[in-house]
Design an enzyme around this catalytic site. Structure first.
Site, mmCIF file in Angstrom:
data_model
loop_
_atom_site.group_PDB
_atom_site.id
_atom_site.type_symbol
_atom_site.label_atom_id
_atom_site.label_comp_id
_atom_site.label_asym_id
_atom_site.label_seq_id
_atom_site.Cartn_x
_atom_site.Cartn_y
_atom_site.Cartn_z
ATOM 1 C CD GLN A 16 -0.777 -7.436 -14.046
ATOM 2 O OE1 GLN A 16 -1.605 -8.217 -13.632
ATOM 3 N NE2 GLN A 16 0.450 -7.821 -14.315
ATOM 4 C CB SER A 17 -0.573 -2.510 -9.864
ATOM 5 O OG SER A 17 0.066 -1.253 -10.015
ATOM 6 C CG LEU A 70 -0.849 16.879 -20.223
ATOM 7 C CD1 LEU A 70 -1.151 17.916 -21.323
ATOM 8 C CD2 LEU A 70 -1.848 17.060 -19.081
ATOM 9 C CG MET A 72 1.969 14.917 -16.436
ATOM 10 S SD MET A 72 0.628 16.038 -16.042
ATOM 11 C CE MET A 72 0.912 16.333 -14.310
ATOM 12 N N GLY A 96 6.472 5.409 -9.589
ATOM 13 C CA GLY A 96 7.420 5.191 -8.502
ATOM 14 C C GLY A 96 7.216 6.262 -7.435
ATOM 15 N NE ARG A 102 10.811 12.437 -8.867
ATOM 16 C CZ ARG A 102 10.578 11.285 -8.241
ATOM 17 N NH1 ARG A 102 10.640 11.225 -6.919
ATOM 18 N NH2 ARG A 102 10.292 10.192 -8.918
ATOM 19 C CE LYS A 134 11.789 3.717 -10.163
ATOM 20 N NZ LYS A 134 12.494 3.812 -11.437
ATOM 21 C CE1 TYR A 136 7.773 -3.108 -13.465
ATOM 22 C CE2 TYR A 136 9.893 -2.845 -12.388
ATOM 23 C CZ TYR A 136 8.988 -2.467 -13.366
ATOM 24 O OH TYR A 136 9.309 -1.451 -14.234
ATOM 25 C CD GLU A 137 2.291 -10.251 -9.494
ATOM 26 O OE1 GLU A 137 1.459 -9.427 -9.885
ATOM 27 O OE2 GLU A 137 2.081 -11.016 -8.536
ATOM 28 C CG ASP A 166 1.641 -6.054 -11.052
ATOM 29 O OD1 ASP A 166 2.068 -5.209 -10.256
ATOM 30 O OD2 ASP A 166 2.337 -6.535 -11.946
ATOM 31 N N GLY A 241 -5.580 -25.942 5.092
ATOM 32 C CA GLY A 241 -6.835 -25.565 5.729
ATOM 33 C C GLY A 241 -7.486 -26.756 6.400
ATOM 34 N N GLY A 242 -8.740 -26.580 6.784
ATOM 35 C CA GLY A 242 -9.447 -27.611 7.537
ATOM 36 C C GLY A 242 -9.753 -28.869 6.738
HETATM 37 N N1 COA Z 1 4.728 13.387 -18.632
HETATM 38 C C1 COA Z 1 6.009 13.539 -18.263
HETATM 39 N N2 COA Z 1 6.641 12.671 -17.446
HETATM 40 C C2 COA Z 1 5.942 11.635 -17.013
HETATM 41 C C3 COA Z 1 4.591 11.408 -17.332
HETATM 42 C C4 COA Z 1 3.983 12.336 -18.181
HETATM 43 N N3 COA Z 1 2.710 12.217 -18.569
HETATM 44 N N4 COA Z 1 4.162 10.281 -16.739
HETATM 45 C C5 COA Z 1 5.206 9.808 -16.043
HETATM 46 N N5 COA Z 1 6.284 10.631 -16.208
HETATM 47 C C6 COA Z 1 7.596 10.501 -15.586
HETATM 48 C C7 COA Z 1 7.465 10.723 -14.107
HETATM 49 O O1 COA Z 1 7.422 12.079 -13.796
HETATM 50 C C8 COA Z 1 8.696 10.006 -13.603
HETATM 51 O O2 COA Z 1 9.811 10.856 -13.765
HETATM 52 P P1 COA Z 1 10.795 11.275 -12.549
HETATM 53 O O3 COA Z 1 11.276 10.003 -11.946
HETATM 54 O O4 COA Z 1 11.842 12.079 -13.251
HETATM 55 O O5 COA Z 1 10.031 12.059 -11.568
HETATM 56 C C9 COA Z 1 8.780 8.863 -14.597
HETATM 57 O O6 COA Z 1 8.094 9.221 -15.771
HETATM 58 C C10 COA Z 1 8.017 7.607 -14.118
HETATM 59 O O7 COA Z 1 8.688 7.067 -13.171
HETATM 60 P P2 COA Z 1 8.326 5.624 -12.578
HETATM 61 O O8 COA Z 1 6.896 5.417 -12.361
HETATM 62 O O9 COA Z 1 9.190 5.522 -11.388
HETATM 63 O O10 COA Z 1 8.724 4.657 -13.799
HETATM 64 P P3 COA Z 1 9.744 3.442 -13.858
HETATM 65 O O11 COA Z 1 9.554 2.864 -15.203
HETATM 66 O O12 COA Z 1 11.119 3.860 -13.495
HETATM 67 O O13 COA Z 1 9.225 2.437 -12.747
HETATM 68 C C11 COA Z 1 7.598 1.029 -11.662
HETATM 69 C C12 COA Z 1 8.133 1.602 -12.992
HETATM 70 C C13 COA Z 1 6.407 0.179 -11.994
HETATM 71 C C14 COA Z 1 8.700 0.198 -11.005
HETATM 72 C C15 COA Z 1 7.209 2.206 -10.743
HETATM 73 O O14 COA Z 1 6.292 3.011 -11.413
HETATM 74 C C16 COA Z 1 6.610 1.773 -9.422
HETATM 75 O O15 COA Z 1 7.297 1.318 -8.504
HETATM 76 N N6 COA Z 1 5.279 1.921 -9.290
HETATM 77 C C17 COA Z 1 4.568 1.637 -8.074
HETATM 78 C C18 COA Z 1 4.381 0.172 -7.897
HETATM 79 C C19 COA Z 1 3.680 -0.461 -9.053
HETATM 80 O O16 COA Z 1 2.586 -0.118 -9.437
HETATM 81 N N7 COA Z 1 4.339 -1.505 -9.571
HETATM 82 C C20 COA Z 1 3.694 -2.450 -10.426
HETATM 83 C C21 COA Z 1 3.699 -2.128 -11.792
HETATM 84 S S1 COA Z 1 2.729 -3.358 -12.600
#
Ligand code: COA
Length: 407
Positions: A16-17, A70, A72, A96, A102, A134, A136-137, A166, A241-242
């Site tokens: 979401q964010s 894609l 990555m 994350g 990475r 990591k 979430y909201e 978010d 507030g006021g």
């Molecule tokens: N191709 C290949 N791999 C991909 C990719 C792509 N196009 N896009 C993402 N990935 C991989 C990443 O490389 C990562 O792998 P790694 O950990 O082996 O390096 C993984 O997918 C994504 O990891 P992450 O974002 O940590 O996902 P998660 O589902 O474990 O965590 C969150 C989700 C939201 C907790 C985390 O992304 C986060 O803390 N984000 C920042 C705060 C945030 O925006 N939170 C609110 C969400 S509404």
């Protein structure tokens, strides 16, 4: 022309964010290309209401974007990404901590590839002790000052329904990205934009840190609470507030039959007349804000004795006719059906190729020279051919990339 016409955003956001930020950029006219893993943003499948169709969670946060897939983690994927970065003005991600590094793309590497690139990241936290976590909201609400100040004094901390952690952070990210785009016009250089969800919520909870410092000089008289320790207490529906305010009950007594009423100094006289207690307008026990301050609970009780006999719309009309600020608690059903919100373009019907028509919330930013047309969210990889074609990838190679799991 749209405000951000010509700006290319490479959107690696998910959930979401981040998507809330890039959707706003798209509505401002940027060309937002959402780069997804080959399985797609997880929210395409979360909270599904129709089998096999992108969820409303996804469609309501990803309008007006194009989608490419894609991988990555493949070598060819990294090469293609390199080309995309060279062509982009803005890269946005909310993985994350450390995920993009990475993948092999540190900020230094991205700058080498494209010195004009603005690289925006949303994380849960800043570079301090929580940096690797990591988020979430509601974690951001918990750690940013919202939960501790939401709820009633005798109850637990509460999460608020508005997604301040978010989408609230997304809006902050947009502000940073726009400022960086503006600065680039003079410097010709991109820059790093970093926004933490904890920081964004704290920014929104700013007034509660004001009150934390005021506590050092005595009780917070504008709060309904009777006793104070050394932390700002939860204060129910008072803003602290006021101008005192409270949600009072209306007829027929359903869960959303409430109206929030604010009693400005000038408001007491008309309110006392409307509630049938005109004698209180000049009563020294009630006439001034100072006299009412120690008995705000009683004041709102008097108001409620009148509101409980009328529905919230009648109360809204009567109080507004006397220039008293108030707001009925509108349920989600009332909001989605609200005619004025439809007319204002804030609740919009959008046609989706697989689910048909759905409703979404439009853009709260209304610019006279940059009108917003809300268009559907893309299907996963819908624009692979279009965008990779622009990069010079032939149809044959495209098929090969698909077979090899690169796109
Ligand atoms: N191709 C290949 N791999 C991909 C990719 C792509 N196009 N896009 C993402 N990935 C991989 C990443 O490389 C990562 O792998 P790694 O950990 O082996 O390096 C993984 O997918 C994504 O990891 P992450 O974002 O940590 O996902 P998660 O589902 O474990 O965590 C969150 C989700 C939201 C907790 C985390 O992304 C986060 O803390 N984000 C920042 C705060 C945030 O925006 N939170 C609110 C969400 S509404």
């Amino acid at each position: 022309m749209k405000a951000l016409e010509g700006v290319r955003v490479l959107d690696m956001t998910h959930v979401q964010s981040g998507p809330s930020a890039t959707q706003l950029l798209a509505w401002l006219g940027a060309d937002v290309v959402k780069l997804e893993s080959i399985t797609g943003d997880i929210t395409r499948q979360q909270l599904r209401d129709l089998p096999g169709v992108d969820s409303l969670y996804f469609t309501m946060l990803n309008c007006n974007k194009r989608s490419i897939t894609l991988n990555m983690k493949s070598e060819r994927g990294k090469e293609i990404f390199t080309e995309l970065v060279k062509q982009s003005d803005v890269l946005v991600e909310n993985f994350g901590p450390g995920a993009v590094d990475r993948m092999g793309f540190t900020w230094e590497r991205l700058q080498e590839l494209n010195p004009r690139l603005i690289y925006a990241s949303i994380k849960g936290f800043g570079p301090g002790r929580y940096r690797a976590f990591k988020a979430y909201e509601v974690i951001a609400q918990a750690m940013g000052g919202s939960m501790t100040t939401t709820g009633f004094e005798d109850g637990p901390p509460l999460a608020t329904g508005a997604q301040i952690g978010d989408s609230g952070t997304g809006i902050h990210a947009v502000a940073g990205i726009l400022a960086a785009l503006y600065q680039r016009q003079t410097t010709d250089r991109g820059q790093r934009v970093q926004v933490a969800m904890q920081h964004a919520v704290l920014n929104l909870a700013r007034v509660k840190l004001r009150d934390q410092q005021r506590l050092a000089h005595g009780p917070l008289r504008e709060y309904p609470n009777k006793t104070f320790g050394d932390e700002v207490p939860r204060s129910g529906n008072a803003s602290g507030g006021g101008q005192p305010g409270w949600a009072v009950r209306c007829a027929p007594g359903g869960p959303n039959d409430y109206i929030y009423v604010i009693v400005q100094p000038v408001g007491w006289k008309p309110i006392s007349e409307i509630i049938g207690r005109a004698e209180l307008a000049d009563d020294p026990e009630w006439a001034t804000p100072e006299a009412r301050l120690p008995k705000l609970d009683k004041m709102f009780q008097l108001i409620e004795e009148w509101t409980i006999r009328h529905d919230k719309w009648t109360v809204l009309d009567k109080l507004n006719a006397a220039n008293v600020p108030c707001g009925p608690i509108l349920s989600t059903k009332e909001l989605i059906e609200d005619e004025s919100l439809r007319e204002e373009g804030m609740v919009v019907a959008v046609d989706h190729p697989e689910r048909g028509e759905f409703l979404t919330v439009g853009s709260p930013l209304q610019l006279s020279d940059s009108p917003v047309e809300v268009r559907t969210s893309p299907l996963l990889g819908e624009h692979n051919q279009e965008i990779y074609g622009e990069l010079g990838v032939s149809p044959d190679e495209l098929a090969e990339l698909k077979t090899n799991g690169v796109i």
